[in-house]
Design a protein around this motif. Structure first.
Motif, PDB file in Angstrom:
ATOM      1  N   PHE A  40       0.161  38.259 -26.373  1.00 42.39           N
ATOM      2  CA  PHE A  40       0.137  39.107 -25.180  1.00 42.39           C
ATOM      3  C   PHE A  40       1.554  39.549 -24.808  1.00 42.39           C
ATOM      4  O   PHE A  40       1.799  40.722 -24.517  1.00 42.39           O
ATOM      5  CB  PHE A  40      -0.511  38.343 -24.024  1.00 42.39           C
ATOM      6  CG  PHE A  40      -0.571  39.106 -22.737  1.00 42.39           C
ATOM      7  CD1 PHE A  40      -1.639  39.949 -22.470  1.00 42.39           C
ATOM      8  CD2 PHE A  40       0.424  38.983 -21.781  1.00 42.39           C
ATOM      9  CE1 PHE A  40      -1.705  40.657 -21.282  1.00 42.39           C
ATOM     10  CE2 PHE A  40       0.370  39.687 -20.592  1.00 42.39           C
ATOM     11  CZ  PHE A  40      -0.703  40.524 -20.340  1.00 42.39           C
ATOM     12  N   GLN A  41       2.509  38.618 -24.836  1.00 41.01           N
ATOM     13  CA  GLN A  41       3.889  38.947 -24.457  1.00 41.01           C
ATOM     14  C   GLN A  41       4.510  39.932 -25.442  1.00 41.01           C
ATOM     15  O   GLN A  41       5.201  40.873 -25.041  1.00 41.01           O
ATOM     16  CB  GLN A  41       4.752  37.688 -24.365  1.00 41.01           C
ATOM     17  CG  GLN A  41       6.162  37.977 -23.878  1.00 41.01           C
ATOM     18  CD  GLN A  41       6.181  38.656 -22.510  1.00 41.01           C
ATOM     19  OE1 GLN A  41       5.635  38.125 -21.546  1.00 41.01           O
ATOM     20  NE2 GLN A  41       6.792  39.828 -22.420  1.00 41.01           N
ATOM     21  N   ILE A  42       4.273  39.743 -26.721  1.00 40.89           N
ATOM     22  CA  ILE A  42       4.817  40.671 -27.717  1.00 40.89           C
ATOM     23  C   ILE A  42       4.224  42.065 -27.511  1.00 40.89           C
ATOM     24  O   ILE A  42       4.951  43.065 -27.549  1.00 40.89           O
ATOM     25  CB  ILE A  42       4.577  40.161 -29.152  1.00 40.89           C
ATOM     26  CG1 ILE A  42       5.403  38.892 -29.397  1.00 40.89           C
ATOM     27  CG2 ILE A  42       4.921  41.237 -30.182  1.00 40.89           C
ATOM     28  CD1 ILE A  42       5.050  38.163 -30.691  1.00 40.89           C
ATOM     29  N   LEU A  43       2.920  42.122 -27.276  1.00 44.64           N
ATOM     30  CA  LEU A  43       2.290  43.421 -27.022  1.00 44.64           C
ATOM     31  C   LEU A  43       2.843  44.060 -25.751  1.00 44.64           C
ATOM     32  O   LEU A  43       3.047  45.276 -25.700  1.00 44.64           O
ATOM     33  CB  LEU A  43       0.772  43.272 -26.939  1.00 44.64           C
ATOM     34  CG  LEU A  43       0.100  42.916 -28.261  1.00 44.64           C
ATOM     35  CD1 LEU A  43      -1.366  42.588 -28.036  1.00 44.64           C
ATOM     36  CD2 LEU A  43       0.251  44.039 -29.273  1.00 44.64           C
ATOM     37  N   ASP A  44       3.118  43.249 -24.745  1.00 41.29           N
ATOM     38  CA  ASP A  44       3.725  43.761 -23.524  1.00 41.29           C
ATOM     39  C   ASP A  44       5.122  44.314 -23.804  1.00 41.29           C
ATOM     40  O   ASP A  44       5.502  45.362 -23.277  1.00 41.29           O
ATOM     41  CB  ASP A  44       3.782  42.656 -22.461  1.00 41.29           C
ATOM     42  CG  ASP A  44       4.209  43.190 -21.110  1.00 41.29           C
ATOM     43  OD1 ASP A  44       3.484  44.034 -20.552  1.00 41.29           O
ATOM     44  OD2 ASP A  44       5.277  42.772 -20.620  1.00 41.29           O
ATOM     45  N   ASP A  45       5.876  43.611 -24.664  1.00 44.97           N
ATOM     46  CA  ASP A  45       7.204  44.099 -25.062  1.00 44.97           C
ATOM     47  C   ASP A  45       7.094  45.451 -25.756  1.00 44.97           C
ATOM     48  O   ASP A  45       7.895  46.355 -25.504  1.00 44.97           O
ATOM     49  CB  ASP A  45       7.890  43.103 -26.001  1.00 44.97           C
ATOM     50  CG  ASP A  45       8.266  41.779 -25.343  1.00 44.97           C
ATOM     51  OD1 ASP A  45       8.190  41.661 -24.099  1.00 44.97           O
ATOM     52  OD2 ASP A  45       8.624  40.852 -26.094  1.00 44.97           O
ATOM     53  N   ILE A  46       6.108  45.598 -26.635  1.00 41.11           N
ATOM     54  CA  ILE A  46       5.891  46.863 -27.336  1.00 41.11           C
ATOM     55  C   ILE A  46       5.549  47.962 -26.333  1.00 41.11           C
ATOM     56  O   ILE A  46       6.106  49.068 -26.380  1.00 41.11           O
ATOM     57  CB  ILE A  46       4.785  46.736 -28.404  1.00 41.11           C
ATOM     58  CG1 ILE A  46       5.231  45.795 -29.526  1.00 41.11           C
ATOM     59  CG2 ILE A  46       4.402  48.108 -28.962  1.00 41.11           C
ATOM     60  CD1 ILE A  46       4.102  45.389 -30.478  1.00 41.11           C
TER      61      ILE A  46
END
Length: 170
Positions: free
Chosen positions: A52-58
């Motif tokens: 979730f955090q990586i997708l939020d970063d993207i």
């Protein structure tokens, strides 16, 4: 309220919707029995959270401003140490690292130029694809942990569907 939407809340931004879904995941996980659970709940929650955090970063870099609901590039502007930034430093050659470091410390560059130049460097390094692969990896690990939970098969299916929906992996 009877199903009516409160005034001024006729829609949620994508970010708000995703955070609400993450909260729902926590409630779901709390309903899974802890007995005979060899770390499945913890692993599931941890790896869904990482994905979730990586997708939020993207999304912070590549999302459409109108759909995302907040300033695109905010993490770049604030020099937040995201997965994307850390991976860029890891993969960049010496000159690219110097450029990236200069962009992070330059107080005279406009926010728009900073976002544009850092994003261009991310694109050169293929950071978006790498980050997407990493998010997918953590999603797969989360789903393996789901199989280890003590939840019944119906609850596991609900949790799997929920996690995939949260992470937009249908």
């Amino acid at each position: 309220a009877g199903g009516r939407t409160p005034p001024g809340r006729g829609f949620l931004t994508d970010d708000e919707q995703r955070l609400a879904e993450l909260d729902r995941l926590a409630v779901f996980l709390d309903q899974v029995p802890a007995a005979h659970d060899p770390g499945g709940k913890v692993g599931l929650g941890r790896h869904v959270g990482i994905a979730f955090q990586i997708l939020d970063d993207i999304l912070d870099v590549y999302a459409d401003h109108d759909k995302f609901g907040k300033q695109v590039g905010g993490d770049i502007i604030s020099n937040k140490k995201t997965f994307l930034l850390l991976k860029a430093f890891e993969l960049a050659n010496g000159m690219e690292q110097k450029t990236l470091q200069a962009l992070l410390t330059d107080k005279t560059i406009s926010n728009a130029d900073k976002v544009s130049e850092v994003t261009a460097l991310y694109n050169t390094l293929g950071i978006k694809g790498i980050a997407s692969q990493e998010a997918n990896l953590h999603t797969e690990i989360a789903l393996k942990h789901l199989a280890e939970t003590a939840a019944g098969e119906g609850k596991k299916k609900d949790l799997k569907d929920f996690a995939e929906n949260l992470l937009h992996r249908h």
